[in-house]
Design a protein around this motif. Structure first.
Motif, PDB file in Angstrom:
ATOM      1  N   MET A  26       0.833  -1.315   0.115  1.00 29.64           N
ATOM      2  CA  MET A  26       0.019   0.027   0.140  1.00 29.64           C
ATOM      3  C   MET A  26       0.954   1.492   0.059  1.00 29.64           C
ATOM      4  N   THR A  27       1.955   1.289   0.937  1.00 31.58           N
ATOM      5  CA  THR A  27       2.573   2.453   0.885  1.00 31.58           C
ATOM      6  C   THR A  27       3.792   2.657  -0.129  1.00 31.58           C
ATOM      7  N   ASP A  28       4.088   1.487  -0.700  1.00 33.22           N
ATOM      8  CA  ASP A  28       5.141   1.597  -1.749  1.00 33.22           C
ATOM      9  C   ASP A  28       6.361   2.380  -1.590  1.00 33.22           C
ATOM     10  N   ILE A  29       7.118   2.281  -0.443  1.00 26.38           N
ATOM     11  CA  ILE A  29       8.000   2.877   0.279  1.00 26.38           C
ATOM     12  C   ILE A  29       9.225   3.404  -0.426  1.00 26.38           C
ATOM     13  N   GLU A  30       9.646   2.115  -1.349  1.00 29.49           N
ATOM     14  CA  GLU A  30      10.663   2.230  -2.454  1.00 29.49           C
ATOM     15  C   GLU A  30      10.500   3.309  -3.389  1.00 29.49           C
ATOM     16  N   ASN A  31       9.094   3.631  -3.756  1.00 31.35           N
ATOM     17  CA  ASN A  31       8.896   4.652  -4.814  1.00 31.35           C
ATOM     18  C   ASN A  31       8.132   5.805  -4.352  1.00 31.35           C
ATOM     19  N   SER A  32       8.336   6.275  -3.136  1.00 27.58           N
ATOM     20  CA  SER A  32       7.842   7.383  -2.563  1.00 27.58           C
ATOM     21  C   SER A  32       8.706   8.205  -1.896  1.00 27.58           C
ATOM     22  N   ALA A  33       8.350   9.492  -1.560  1.00 24.45           N
ATOM     23  CA  ALA A  33       9.158  10.313  -0.633  1.00 24.45           C
ATOM     24  C   ALA A  33       8.567   9.790   0.796  1.00 24.45           C
ATOM     25  N   THR A  34       9.427   9.615   1.525  1.00 27.03           N
ATOM     26  CA  THR A  34       9.264   9.279   2.994  1.00 27.03           C
ATOM     27  C   THR A  34       9.789  10.261   3.977  1.00 27.03           C
ATOM     28  N   VAL A  35       8.825  10.840   5.136  1.00 31.08           N
ATOM     29  CA  VAL A  35       9.497  11.777   5.853  1.00 31.08           C
ATOM     30  C   VAL A  35       9.711  11.136   7.056  1.00 31.08           C
ATOM     31  N   ILE A  36      10.569  11.194   7.950  1.00 31.36           N
ATOM     32  CA  ILE A  36      10.942  10.553   9.138  1.00 31.36           C
ATOM     33  C   ILE A  36      11.222  11.611  10.016  1.00 31.36           C
ATOM     34  N   GLU A  37      10.746  11.745  11.295  1.00 26.84           N
ATOM     35  CA  GLU A  37      10.854  12.523  12.354  1.00 26.84           C
ATOM     36  C   GLU A  37      11.407  11.568  13.681  1.00 26.84           C
ATOM     37  N   GLU A  42      16.954   7.316  18.599  1.00 27.85           N
ATOM     38  CA  GLU A  42      16.644   6.413  17.915  1.00 27.85           C
ATOM     39  C   GLU A  42      15.006   5.982  17.707  1.00 27.85           C
ATOM     40  N   ARG A  43      14.288   6.672  18.688  1.00 28.83           N
ATOM     41  CA  ARG A  43      12.709   6.567  18.679  1.00 28.83           C
ATOM     42  C   ARG A  43      12.141   7.251  17.486  1.00 28.83           C
ATOM     43  N   LEU A  44      11.188   6.422  16.609  1.00 28.38           N
ATOM     44  CA  LEU A  44      10.477   6.841  15.564  1.00 28.38           C
ATOM     45  C   LEU A  44       9.409   7.756  16.166  1.00 28.38           C
ATOM     46  N   ALA A  45       9.296   9.040  16.105  1.00 28.95           N
ATOM     47  CA  ALA A  45       8.230   9.890  16.505  1.00 28.95           C
ATOM     48  C   ALA A  45       6.975   9.985  15.709  1.00 28.95           C
ATOM     49  N   GLY A  46       7.514  10.047  14.252  1.00 28.07           N
ATOM     50  CA  GLY A  46       6.392   9.982  13.358  1.00 28.07           C
ATOM     51  C   GLY A  46       6.969   9.762  11.735  1.00 28.07           C
ATOM     52  N   PHE A  47       6.020   9.455  10.770  1.00 28.76           N
ATOM     53  CA  PHE A  47       6.602   9.461   9.535  1.00 28.76           C
ATOM     54  C   PHE A  47       5.306   9.731   8.708  1.00 28.76           C
ATOM     55  N   ALA A  48       5.749  10.030   7.325  1.00 32.54           N
ATOM     56  CA  ALA A  48       4.553  10.094   6.361  1.00 32.54           C
ATOM     57  C   ALA A  48       5.233   9.481   4.967  1.00 32.54           C
ATOM     58  N   ILE A  49       4.371   9.055   4.278  1.00 28.02           N
ATOM     59  CA  ILE A  49       4.774   8.779   2.895  1.00 28.02           C
ATOM     60  C   ILE A  49       3.903   9.154   1.868  1.00 28.02           C
ATOM     61  N   ILE A  50       4.643   9.815   0.776  1.00 31.02           N
ATOM     62  CA  ILE A  50       3.607  10.507  -0.187  1.00 31.02           C
ATOM     63  C   ILE A  50       3.961   9.667  -1.505  1.00 31.02           C
ATOM     64  N   GLY A  51       2.893   9.623  -2.283  1.00 31.61           N
ATOM     65  CA  GLY A  51       2.975   8.906  -3.542  1.00 31.61           C
ATOM     66  C   GLY A  51       3.001   9.745  -4.688  1.00 31.61           C
ATOM     67  N   LEU A  77       6.420  17.905   3.840  1.00 33.97           N
ATOM     68  CA  LEU A  77       5.612  17.217   2.663  1.00 33.97           C
ATOM     69  C   LEU A  77       5.269  18.116   1.509  1.00 33.97           C
ATOM     70  N   ILE A  78       4.866  19.348   1.921  1.00 38.43           N
ATOM     71  CA  ILE A  78       4.580  20.295   0.884  1.00 38.43           C
ATOM     72  C   ILE A  78       5.947  20.700   0.253  1.00 38.43           C
ATOM     73  N   GLU A  79       6.978  20.880   0.820  1.00 39.49           N
ATOM     74  CA  GLU A  79       7.997  21.185   0.091  1.00 39.49           C
ATOM     75  C   GLU A  79       8.577  20.002  -0.886  1.00 39.49           C
ATOM     76  N   LYS A  80       8.519  18.671  -0.363  1.00 43.76           N
ATOM     77  CA  LYS A  80       8.645  17.648  -1.103  1.00 43.76           C
ATOM     78  C   LYS A  80       8.115  17.576  -2.179  1.00 43.76           C
ATOM     79  N   ALA A  81       6.409  17.750  -2.047  1.00 45.84           N
ATOM     80  CA  ALA A  81       5.766  17.674  -3.307  1.00 45.84           C
ATOM     81  C   ALA A  81       6.195  18.647  -4.322  1.00 45.84           C
ATOM     82  N   LYS A  82       6.483  19.835  -3.910  1.00 44.28           N
ATOM     83  CA  LYS A  82       7.019  20.839  -4.852  1.00 44.28           C
ATOM     84  C   LYS A  82       8.193  20.239  -5.578  1.00 44.28           C
TER      85      LYS A  82
END
Length: 94
Positions: A26-37, A42-51, A77-82
């Motif tokens: 569903m997320t197709d991580i390999e072919n998307s922009a991923t934001v990791i915070e 080490e702790r993953l606070a959040g993430f987003a994946i855009i297609g 995400l907005i900057e990455k989309a641009k």
């Protein structure tokens, strides 16, 4: 790293269960922009994946909510989309 995303996804969306394989598909991580915070080193606070023109997933750990992490991720995400040639308005409608 994908397993960390999946673990956070399951914690954030218990009403929308997916198998690990379905999550990866569903997320197709390999072919998307991923934001990791990450916080605390080490702790993953959040993430987003855009297609192609949508936000597939955005998740923030409960311990980090209401601290601006989600807003930081959305701003990025907005900057990455641009950069990817997408209109931020298209993401807002998704």
């Amino acid at each position: 790293m994908t397993k960390n995303y999946y673990k956070l996804y399951k914690e954030c969306f218990p009403d929308y269960p997916l198998s690990f394989e379905d999550f990866c598909s569903m997320t197709d991580i390999e072919n998307s922009a991923t934001v990791i915070e990450e916080k605390d080193g080490e702790r993953l606070a959040g993430f987003a994946i855009i297609g192609k023109s949508n936000i597939s997933v955005i998740a923030v750990d409960k311990a980090y909510r209401n601290k601006g992490i989600g807003a930081e991720i959305l701003t990025f995400l907005i900057e990455k989309a641009k950069e990817m040639g997408y209109s931020p308005n298209a993401l807002a409608r998704a």
